[in-house]
Design an enzyme around this catalytic site. Structure first.
Site, PDB file in Angstrom:
ATOM      1  N   CYS A 289      -6.402 -14.672   1.056  1.00  0.00           N
ATOM      2  CA  CYS A 289      -7.680 -14.258   0.451  1.00  0.00           C
ATOM      3  C   CYS A 289      -7.909 -14.888  -0.911  1.00  0.00           C
ATOM      4  O   CYS A 289      -9.057 -15.085  -1.324  1.00  0.00           O
ATOM      5  CB  CYS A 289      -7.748 -12.739   0.348  1.00  0.00           C
TER       6      CYS A 289
ATOM      7  N   GLU B 139      -4.076  -3.542  -6.812  1.00  0.00           N
ATOM      8  CA  GLU B 139      -2.783  -3.293  -6.184  1.00  0.00           C
ATOM      9  C   GLU B 139      -1.710  -3.915  -7.063  1.00  0.00           C
ATOM     10  O   GLU B 139      -1.957  -4.911  -7.752  1.00  0.00           O
ATOM     11  CB  GLU B 139      -2.743  -3.872  -4.772  1.00  0.00           C
TER      12      GLU B 139
ATOM     13  N   GLU C 186      -9.415  -4.453  -1.473  1.00  0.00           N
ATOM     14  CA  GLU C 186      -8.967  -5.824  -1.747  1.00  0.00           C
ATOM     15  C   GLU C 186      -9.657  -6.692  -0.710  1.00  0.00           C
ATOM     16  O   GLU C 186      -9.256  -6.724   0.453  1.00  0.00           O
ATOM     17  CB  GLU C 186      -7.442  -5.911  -1.663  1.00  0.00           C
TER      18      GLU C 186
ATOM     19  N   LYS D 247       0.817  -1.209   0.000  1.00  0.00           N
ATOM     20  CA  LYS D 247       0.000   0.000   0.000  1.00  0.00           C
ATOM     21  C   LYS D 247       0.856   1.267   0.000  1.00  0.00           C
ATOM     22  O   LYS D 247       0.514   2.263  -0.647  1.00  0.00           O
ATOM     23  CB  LYS D 247      -0.956  -0.020   1.192  1.00  0.00           C
TER      24      LYS D 247
END
EC number: 1.2.1.8
Length: 489
Positions: free
Chosen positions: A285, A463, A251, A162
């Protein structure tokens, strides 16, 4: 007694005390031991972080892109020099095996910073001719102060993912790590300061969802990048829009399909399914937890998976031989055990695992066995809902169209994969799957160059990759007239 000293906030290039008077503990999920007491940020602390970031961002943006690039490359060097030290900290805080954190977490975070350090000088505008006497040029300018809200499964990697594009583009970032794994983001802040990032350009505020809500709603924050669950993401996005229409990157979760066709190399397919379900104890994830297997090879595939499950080395995360550690928290353990019980009650056949590990040193930790269900159906909870733990659901299919339709029958769209020996089929199927991250005959790699993000309720924006950098800038258009001005009145 805690292993580490009390953890404070990091604002303006230094550690500062929170003003809330509240603290929370972070625990070692392998032993239950208290690692540290962490100070909870207040509204005043968030305001202090924002003001510090605004001041630091002006200084940072005034540097040339090459100067920013050099500073970020120095941060990469420090991260790599301290890889082992940071990996040990990450293992204690997350419960991940040390073999994993040594190879993945810090290394992949550093790779992304290095990638964007290289792109910092490539942020360019356009020149657009209009007529002989006039043209337009565009500038890509930094947004200002951005905020990142991290998840507990990849703490330092997410902080790097990030902050890297944000800082490369000339922004400042206020980062809130998960309260479950809050330690390593502070080390990244130290490293950025040591590398030469101006004070305030990367601040860390600790705390629970209240702090995240303050960041999302703050009118002086221009962008929020959030990683976490779908429902929390919706709340963050709502606050971001209602406060100041700030840009968002989300996300979020997934229930990703892995399709194994009857022409696949089944040994390879079983290896892929294992990685897609049990790496990081299933707390990823993008995991491919819905494993669709063509009927003719189902029995052989199940046998190969079972053989591999028996080879998993569950143990203390600090043991170099361990490749499967505990879940990150007691709450996550209870959630996973609840889903396992649901699978049993709904009629799925338990092929492996299914229990909490409590014997010996496992008793104080959050351990659950790697679990495989077969005979699953699309309407079962373990097939429909994200578990975020080591639970594989095997489903059978007969033909390609059926597999694609069932794979897409979900509110999620984060990832998908195909294992087949037919290259034409591989691309044909992938192009019809509704997912933002796809793999053919592999699973899980997310290099810095690869944009990652979801379709549907699995996210907004991306991202990593080239396009992400654009979303940390805004375009200013300027028309220049060299000829006479034509009056209107």
């Amino acid at each position: 007694m805690a292993v580490f000293a009390i953890q404070r906030l990091y604002i303006g290039g230094a550690y500062v005390d929170a003003t809330s008077g509240e603290t929370f503990d972070t625990l070692d999920p392998a032993t239950g031991e208290t690692l540290a007491s962490v100070q909870q940020a207040s509204a005043a602390d968030v305001e202090r972080a924002v003001q510090s970031a605004r001041e630091g961002q002006r200084e940072w943006a005034a540097l040339t892109a090459m100067q920013r690039s050099r500073v970020l490359r120095r941060a990469v060097e420090i991260l790599r020099e301290r890889n082992d030290e940071l990996a040990a900290l990450e293992t204690r805080d997350t419960g991940k095996p040390i073999a994993e954190t040594l190879a993945v977490d810090i290394a992949t975070g550093a790779d992304v910073i290095e990638y964007y350090a290289g792109l910092a000088t490539a942020i360019e505008g356009q020149q657009i001719p209009l007529r002989p006497t006039s043209f337009v040029y565009t500038r890509r300018e930094p947004l200002g102060v951005c905020a990142g809200i991290g998840a507990w499964n990849y703490p330092i990697q997410i902080a790097c993912w990030k902050s890297a594009p944000a800082l490369a583009a000339g922004n400042a970032m206020i980062f809130k790590p998960s309260e479950i794994t809050p330690l390593s983001a502070l080390k990244l802040a130290e490293i950025y300061t040591e590398a030469g990032v101006p004070a305030g350009v990367f601040n860390v505020v600790q705390g629970d969802g209240r702090v995240g809500a303050m960041l999302a709603a703050h009118p002086d924050i221009e962008k929020i990048s959030f990683t976490g669950g779908v429902e929390t993401g919706k709340k963050v996005m709502s606050l971001a829009g209602a406060s100041s229409l700030k840009e968002v990157t989300m996300e979020l979760g997934g229930k990703s399909p892995l399709l194994v066709f009857d022409d696949a190399d089944l040994e390879r397919a079983a290896d892929i399914a294992m990685s897609a379900n049990f790496f990081s104890s299933g707390q990823v994830c993008t995991n491919g937890t819905r494993v669709f297997v063509q009927r003719g090879v189902l029995e052989r595939f199940e046998a190969l998976v079972l053989e591999r499950v028996k080879r998993i080395r569950v143990g203390a995360p600090t043991n170099a031989a361990t490749n499967f550690g505990p879940l990150a928290s007691a709450a996550q353990l209870q959630k996973v055990l609840g889903y396992i019980e649901s699978g049993k009650q709904e009629g799925a056949r338990l092929m492996a695992g299914g229990k909490r590990l409590t014997e010996g040193h496992f008793g104080n930790g959050q351990y659950v066995e790697p679990t495989v269900f077969t005979g699953c159906h699309d309407d079962m909870r373990i097939v429909r809902e994200e578990i975020f733990g080591p639970v594989m659901s095997i489903l059978v299919f007969d033909d390609e169209d059926e597999a694609i339709a069932r794979a897409n029958r979900t509110a999620y769209g984060l990832a998908a994969g195909v294992v087949t020996g037919n290259l034409a089929r591989a691309h044909r199927v992938i192009h019809r799957l509704e997912a933002g991250i796809c793999w053919i005959n592999t699973w899980g790699e997310s290099p810095a160059e690869m944009p990652v993000g979801g379709y549907k309720q699995s996210g907004v924006g991306r991202e990593n990759g080239l396009t992400t950098l654009e979303h940390y800038t805004r375009i200013k258009s300027v028309q220049v007239e060299l000829g006479p001005y034509q009056p209107v009145f």
